[in-house]
Design a protein around this motif. Structure first.
Motif, PDB file in Angstrom:
ATOM      1  N   ALA A 164       0.835  -1.207   0.000  1.00 62.49           N
ATOM      2  CA  ALA A 164       0.000   0.000   0.000  1.00 62.49           C
ATOM      3  C   ALA A 164       0.867   1.254   0.000  1.00 62.49           C
ATOM      4  N   ALA A 165       1.955   1.228   0.732  1.00 64.47           N
ATOM      5  CA  ALA A 165       2.871   2.375   0.771  1.00 64.47           C
ATOM      6  C   ALA A 165       3.602   2.545  -0.552  1.00 64.47           C
ATOM      7  N   VAL A 167       2.372   1.897  -3.599  1.00 62.99           N
ATOM      8  CA  VAL A 167       1.489   2.275  -4.712  1.00 62.99           C
ATOM      9  C   VAL A 167       1.680   3.730  -5.149  1.00 62.99           C
ATOM     10  N   PRO A 168       1.677   4.705  -4.246  1.00 62.90           N
ATOM     11  CA  PRO A 168       1.875   6.094  -4.708  1.00 62.90           C
ATOM     12  C   PRO A 168       3.231   6.308  -5.385  1.00 62.90           C
ATOM     13  N   VAL A 169       4.254   5.620  -4.920  1.00 61.45           N
ATOM     14  CA  VAL A 169       5.580   5.764  -5.516  1.00 61.45           C
ATOM     15  C   VAL A 169       5.587   5.163  -6.922  1.00 61.45           C
ATOM     16  N   ARG A 171       2.995   4.796  -8.848  1.00 57.83           N
ATOM     17  CA  ARG A 171       2.166   5.682  -9.675  1.00 57.83           C
ATOM     18  C   ARG A 171       2.971   6.896 -10.130  1.00 57.83           C
ATOM     19  N   LYS A 172       3.757   7.454  -9.217  1.00 54.74           N
ATOM     20  CA  LYS A 172       4.588   8.612  -9.558  1.00 54.74           C
ATOM     21  C   LYS A 172       5.579   8.264 -10.666  1.00 54.74           C
ATOM     22  N   ASP A 175       3.589   7.801 -13.928  1.00 55.10           N
ATOM     23  CA  ASP A 175       3.061   9.072 -14.433  1.00 55.10           C
ATOM     24  C   ASP A 175       4.134   9.906 -15.112  1.00 55.10           C
TER      25      ASP A 175
END
Length: 180
Positions: A164-165, A167-169, A171-172, A175
């Motif tokens: 979960a931690a 996922v944002p990385v 995605r970054k 992107d």
């Protein structure tokens, strides 16, 4: 006392400080080298494991006869609901113009992609995901998500938290390529 009248400890301290600083610089240089090696190793491991996972997540698509390239094109078209020119899609996917022409023919014949006139230039056509194409993509994503959910259920709470931690990385990182 030195001949200039300064205490000898004042003269010795800067020399000691310079030596300590030189040692700190050497240690930092070693840390930078180790970190660079760690980043390269991390990049290699991440690339390998993400590739392996992506391969398994594409299984429902390949069972349905949707190749990875076709799946990537359908997914790319979701980012352009108003449509995108064929050449722009080819560039986005890093595919040659002749390959993109054949891919678009296949996707159009399957009913997954529609060609529309570009409202800003009637001479040009835009490619857009058709409702049938969106349905195929949704179905494949649901199947892949169901498969992955079952695998995630087997993980420990700590492993789930780590993912979960991440996922944002991830995605970054992804992107950066989409916005380029």
């Amino acid at each position: 006392m030195t001949p200039t009248g300064m205490p000898s400890s004042a003269v010795e301290r800067p020399a000691g400080d310079v030596e300590r600083l030189a040692g700190d610089v050497e240690r930092l240089a070693g840390d930078v080298e180790r970190l660079a090696g760690d980043v390269e190793r991390l990049a290699g491991e991440l690339r390998t494991e993400v590739g392996r996972l992506a391969f398994h997540l594409r299984t429902p698509a390949t069972r349905s006869g949707v190749t990875p390239t076709r799946l990537a094109a359908l997914a790319a078209l979701t980012r352009y609901p108003e449509g995108v020119r064929q050449g722009d899609l080819a560039e986005l996917m890093n595919v040659s113009a002749p390959s993109m022409t054949r891919l678009v023919e296949i996707l159009t014949e399957a009913g997954w992609v529609e060609r529309r006139r570009d409202p800003s230039d009637q001479r040009c056509l835009l490619l857009a995901l058709s409702p049938a194409g969106q349905g195929v993509l949704d179905t494949l994503r649901d199947e892949a998500a169901t498969q992955l959910s079952a695998e995630l259920a087997d993980l420990s709470a700590d492993e789930k938290a780590a993912l979960a931690a991440a996922v944002p990385v991830l995605r970054k990182l992804a992107d950066r390529h989409l916005d380029a």
